[in-house]
Design a protein around this motif. Structure first.
Motif, mmCIF file in Angstrom:
data_model
loop_
_atom_site.group_PDB
_atom_site.id
_atom_site.type_symbol
_atom_site.label_atom_id
_atom_site.label_comp_id
_atom_site.label_asym_id
_atom_site.label_seq_id
_atom_site.Cartn_x
_atom_site.Cartn_y
_atom_site.Cartn_z
ATOM 1 N N TYR A 5 79.566 33.108 56.084
ATOM 2 C CA TYR A 5 78.908 32.165 56.985
ATOM 3 C C TYR A 5 78.475 32.844 58.276
ATOM 4 O O TYR A 5 77.424 32.505 58.840
ATOM 5 C CB TYR A 5 79.821 30.974 57.270
ATOM 6 C CG TYR A 5 79.844 29.967 56.150
ATOM 7 C CD1 TYR A 5 78.702 29.230 55.833
ATOM 8 C CD2 TYR A 5 80.985 29.767 55.379
ATOM 9 C CE1 TYR A 5 78.710 28.318 54.794
ATOM 10 C CE2 TYR A 5 81.002 28.858 54.330
ATOM 11 C CZ TYR A 5 79.857 28.134 54.045
ATOM 12 O OH TYR A 5 79.861 27.230 53.012
ATOM 13 N N ILE A 37 74.717 32.705 59.440
ATOM 14 C CA ILE A 37 74.374 32.154 60.761
ATOM 15 C C ILE A 37 73.531 33.153 61.548
ATOM 16 O O ILE A 37 72.551 32.783 62.207
ATOM 17 C CB ILE A 37 75.647 31.773 61.530
ATOM 18 C CG1 ILE A 37 76.293 30.532 60.888
ATOM 19 C CG2 ILE A 37 75.352 31.512 63.008
ATOM 20 C CD1 ILE A 37 77.720 30.283 61.346
ATOM 21 N N SER A 73 70.385 27.528 51.389
ATOM 22 C CA SER A 73 71.762 27.322 50.939
ATOM 23 C C SER A 73 71.804 26.872 49.488
ATOM 24 O O SER A 73 72.587 27.384 48.676
ATOM 25 C CB SER A 73 72.452 26.281 51.834
ATOM 26 O OG SER A 73 73.714 25.931 51.326
ATOM 27 N N VAL A 97 74.824 24.889 56.786
ATOM 28 C CA VAL A 97 74.957 25.366 58.166
ATOM 29 C C VAL A 97 73.581 25.391 58.810
ATOM 30 O O VAL A 97 72.610 25.809 58.197
ATOM 31 C CB VAL A 97 75.569 26.777 58.197
ATOM 32 C CG1 VAL A 97 75.611 27.320 59.622
ATOM 33 C CG2 VAL A 97 76.975 26.759 57.602
ATOM 34 N N VAL A 125 75.661 26.384 66.545
ATOM 35 C CA VAL A 125 75.875 26.249 65.111
ATOM 36 C C VAL A 125 76.295 24.816 64.795
ATOM 37 O O VAL A 125 77.231 24.285 65.390
ATOM 38 C CB VAL A 125 76.954 27.227 64.614
ATOM 39 C CG1 VAL A 125 77.190 27.052 63.115
ATOM 40 C CG2 VAL A 125 76.559 28.657 64.927
ATOM 41 N N LYS A 126 75.595 24.222 63.833
ATOM 42 C CA LYS A 126 75.945 22.872 63.389
ATOM 43 C C LYS A 126 76.413 22.943 61.940
ATOM 44 O O LYS A 126 75.745 23.542 61.099
ATOM 45 C CB LYS A 126 74.747 21.928 63.515
ATOM 46 C CG LYS A 126 74.334 21.677 64.963
ATOM 47 C CD LYS A 126 73.236 20.632 65.053
ATOM 48 C CE LYS A 126 72.904 20.306 66.494
ATOM 49 N NZ LYS A 126 71.852 19.270 66.615
ATOM 50 N N LEU A 127 77.561 22.328 61.682
ATOM 51 C CA LEU A 127 78.161 22.370 60.357
ATOM 52 C C LEU A 127 78.431 20.965 59.857
ATOM 53 O O LEU A 127 78.725 20.063 60.633
ATOM 54 C CB LEU A 127 79.497 23.129 60.401
ATOM 55 C CG LEU A 127 79.489 24.536 60.989
ATOM 56 C CD1 LEU A 127 80.913 25.032 61.145
ATOM 57 C CD2 LEU A 127 78.716 25.469 60.085
ATOM 58 N N GLU A 128 78.334 20.810 58.540
ATOM 59 C CA GLU A 128 78.743 19.536 57.975
ATOM 60 C C GLU A 128 80.268 19.420 58.057
ATOM 61 O O GLU A 128 80.989 20.410 58.010
ATOM 62 C CB GLU A 128 78.274 19.432 56.531
ATOM 63 C CG GLU A 128 76.779 19.314 56.424
ATOM 64 C CD GLU A 128 76.337 18.981 55.014
ATOM 65 O OE1 GLU A 128 76.041 17.817 54.755
ATOM 66 O OE2 GLU A 128 76.295 19.907 54.198
ATOM 67 N N LEU A 181 83.365 21.379 55.987
ATOM 68 C CA LEU A 181 83.781 22.776 56.082
ATOM 69 C C LEU A 181 85.222 22.858 56.574
ATOM 70 O O LEU A 181 85.609 22.171 57.517
ATOM 71 C CB LEU A 181 82.860 23.544 57.040
ATOM 72 C CG LEU A 181 83.082 25.062 57.104
ATOM 73 C CD1 LEU A 181 82.775 25.704 55.757
ATOM 74 C CD2 LEU A 181 82.210 25.688 58.180
ATOM 75 N N VAL A 183 85.951 27.073 60.340
ATOM 76 C CA VAL A 183 85.340 26.717 61.629
ATOM 77 C C VAL A 183 86.006 27.493 62.756
ATOM 78 O O VAL A 183 85.336 28.053 63.634
ATOM 79 C CB VAL A 183 85.446 25.197 61.887
ATOM 80 C CG1 VAL A 183 84.914 24.870 63.275
ATOM 81 C CG2 VAL A 183 84.674 24.422 60.828
ATOM 82 N N VAL A 215 79.988 25.310 67.699
ATOM 83 C CA VAL A 215 79.875 24.540 66.467
ATOM 84 C C VAL A 215 79.811 23.038 66.725
ATOM 85 O O VAL A 215 80.573 22.499 67.522
ATOM 86 C CB VAL A 215 81.078 24.846 65.540
ATOM 87 C CG1 VAL A 215 81.012 24.000 64.281
ATOM 88 C CG2 VAL A 215 81.109 26.330 65.176
ATOM 89 N N LYS A 251 78.050 19.145 64.423
ATOM 90 C CA LYS A 251 77.821 18.636 63.066
ATOM 91 C C LYS A 251 76.467 17.945 62.909
ATOM 92 O O LYS A 251 75.883 17.493 63.877
ATOM 93 C CB LYS A 251 78.950 17.682 62.677
ATOM 94 C CG LYS A 251 80.317 18.360 62.657
ATOM 95 C CD LYS A 251 81.432 17.348 62.449
ATOM 96 C CE LYS A 251 82.787 18.027 62.538
ATOM 97 N NZ LYS A 251 83.899 17.069 62.422
#
Length: 614
Positions: free
Chosen positions: A378, A382, A532, A553, A561-564, A567, A572, A582, A584
């Motif tokens: 990741y 990123i 992805s 991501v 950085v935005k994550l679902e 994760l 994280v 980070v 979401k």
């Protein structure tokens, strides 16, 4: 269906037996006419001399043959039982999963459509079953989406088609909006304010209908009007507001859109309530009957321009009359056994290809398993996204800016150079990655179509932000786009007729035996989300469903950085330890794949989508 079992002279008609090629002529001509009987070595002379010509084997041989026959009979019965059970299982599984859940192990066999909603996927599928082309199905499904998800797309916006015909030739049809003739020269100076609801100044010249026209002229089979009928019927008769549309209604504020969603008591409609789009139904019916020109030169044009100008917009009748879609060749890159075809600038195809070229250099052929492997994967991904974002300002309209640098983004050598700048142990300050000051937005819809003849359409459509400009043309029912703000952060000036840069990346991948049709929605989320899905499907061996469901991501315009949310926390924590900020978000990807004679399709569940096929 099995072949007919009607007797054919001289033929072996059993569907489970081979032809009796091993029976020689002399066996037939001799006294022993039982194919399973060995030579009659035990038959005594007197039997022959007495004229006994029975073909029954003698007792000793008979016992052996009976045992063999019983064994064979048992095997046949067992096979039939297993076959019947498998058949019933396949039938019921086919009924419940093939049709309703395209991700099941019972894929479609002929064609499929993956749109943002089940209803629109079904409308596209129905068009295919009536003999329509992949483009016909795409147009019908897009029209449906304009009322099922009107906050994302519609005929007041623009569209990009990637079309592969049955021979494998790929063309791009770009009918994104264009800059109107009397646009304010200082418009881009007000970019920071475009997150406000008042966005009438950012309306571009709508290109959606001209795009449909060009696509249908080149690839259509059914009459133009037939493609509009399902949506006209839905819009006029009404339907329950779907969940995803319902989530956006409370956000329309005090805008002209409210008239679409007020009940008889003046309250806003909600999910499950019946909504009708009667004005839009009239407009679509006029376009269906009179053709695309009525939108750009006729009564619809006059009504639309009047409403836009009353709302403070800058469009003129001349802007509409002079609009034209652009047909070009696709760009492409090598991706393992595939060639991946995608639209050139001002689309996001070059950005998508750069991300994939950077990541393929790490030569990963299996999904990272341990926490350390995931953190490294990741982190590198990123970093690739950060470099890609920093290069987005090179994807301008080639009619107004050179596309030489954009072409370089698709080269392996360029990706190799970028990969050499990625540190495995840390991230860097935003300026390390280049200019990155564009506006984040959340709109768009995508659908993928694969037809029986092997032709395919990957198409992305948008009005840009949520409900576009929030300007409704009350006389036509059309919701207008706000796509001119796509220039913000990517350009210092704009020109009349220029198409804004875009993240749209509708793609078709083709190998010797496979076709993969894929694309995404979510504006800035499109390139990373599609990348992805492709990495997880092609490199890590996941099914389409698993690949699309895999967490995505995103790196936003502030290099955050935005994550679902799914994760793992330790991953994280590991990314934050390398210096990434980070938060979401969510996105959607829709895809259809044909591998030999098997077709699978998946519409992203993040948007409550479902594919349809047959």
């Amino acid at each position: 269906m099995p072949e007919s079992t009607e007797h054919v002279e001289g033929a072996n008609t059993s569907p489970i037996c081979p032809l009796n090629e091993d029976i020689e002529d002399e066996d037939v001509g001799g006294a022993n006419t039982t194919p399973m009987c060995p030579p009659n070595e035990d038959v005594k002379d007197e039997d022959v001399e007495s004229g006994k010509t029975t073909s029954i084997c003698p007792p000793k041989v008979l016992r052996v043959l009976v045992a063999i026959a019983v064994l064979i009979a048992g095997l046949i019965v067992g096979a039939l039982v297993v076959g019947l059970l498998a058949g019933f299982n396949g039938y019921w599984k086919g009924k419940s999963e093939c049709v309703k859940d395209p991700s099941a192990n019972c894929p479609f066999s002929k064609a499929a459509v993956a749109a943002d909603s089940e209803k629109c996927s079904q409308i596209g599928r129905d068009i295919l079953q009536k003999g329509g082309s992949a483009v016909d199905a795409a147009i019908a499904a897009l029209l449906c989406t304009s009322i099922i998800n009107p906050q994302c797309a519609g005929i007041g916006g623009g569209v990009i088609f990637t079309v592969m015909d049955r021979s494998g030739k790929v063309k791009i049809i770009n009918s994104r909006e264009t800059v109107p003739s009397n646009v304010n020269s200082n418009l881009l100076k007000s970019c920071p304010k475009t997150t406000e609801w008042s966005m009438n100044r950012w309306i571009g010249v709508p290109g959606e209908i001209r795009g449909y026209e060009a696509a249908h002229r080149l690839y259509g089979k059914l009459p133009w009007a037939d493609l509009f009928q399902p949506t006209i019927k839905l819009a006029r008769e009404g339907f329950p507001i779907p969940y995803y549309q319902g989530q956006h209604i409370p956000r329309i504020g005090n805008t002209s859109l409210r008239e679409l969603y007020l009940d008889k008591n003046g309250n806003l409609l909600k999910t499950g309530d019946t909504v009708k789009f009667e004005k839009l139904a009239d407009t679509l019916e006029t376009i269906a009957n009179e053709g695309p020109d009525v939108f750009y030169n006729g009564t619809i044009a006059k009504n639309l321009i009047r409403d836009i100008q009353d709302a403070g917009g800058k469009l003129t009748l001349e802007d509409l009359a002079s609009y034209g879609a652009k047909v070009t060749d696709a760009w492409n890159i090598s991706l393992g056994e595939y060639r991946m075809y995608f639209p050139p600038p001002p689309s996001g195809g070059a950005i998508l290809s750069l991300i994939l070229n950077i990541m393929k250099g790490y030569r990963m052929n299996s999904e990272p398993k341990t926490t350390d492997e995931k953190i490294l994967f990741y982190h590198r991904y990123i970093e690739a996204l950060k470099f890609a974002n920093g290069l987005k300002n090179h994807t301008r309209d080639p009619n107004f800016s050179s596309d030489k640098t954009a072409k370089n983004l698709t080269e392996d050598s360029f990706a190799n150079r970028i990969r050499s700048l990625i540190s495995s142990d840390k991230t860097h300050d935003p300026q390390y990655y280049g200019k990155n000051s564009y506006l984040d937005s959340i709109g768009t819809t995508h659908l993928s179509v694969l037809a029986e003849d092997g032709s395919a359409v990957s198409v992305t459509s948008s009005i840009n932000d949520e409900f576009g400009s929030n300007v409704l043309s009350s006389s036509t029912g059309i919701i207008l786009n706000n796509h001119l703000n796509d220039f913000c952060g990517r350009a210092d000036n704009i020109f009349h007729g220029e198409r804004p840069p875009s993240n749209m990346a509708p793609s078709v991948l083709k190998s010797q035996s496979k076709t993969l049709v894929i694309g995404g929605s979510g504006s800035e989320m499109i390139p990373p989300a599609v990348a992805s899905a492709l990495m997880n499907h092609l490199w890590f061996g996941k099914s389409l469903k698993e690949a699309i469901d895999t967490l995505v991501v995103l790196v936003d315009s502030k290099s955050e950085v935005k994550l679902e949310s799914k994760l793992e926390k330790d991953v994280v924590d590991g990314l934050e330890a390398k210096g990434h900020k980070v938060s979401k978000f969510y996105n959607t990807v829709n895809a259809v794949e044909k591998a030999d004679s098997c077709i699978s399709a998946w519409s992203d569940e993040r948007k409550k989508g479902k594919a349809a096929g047959y």
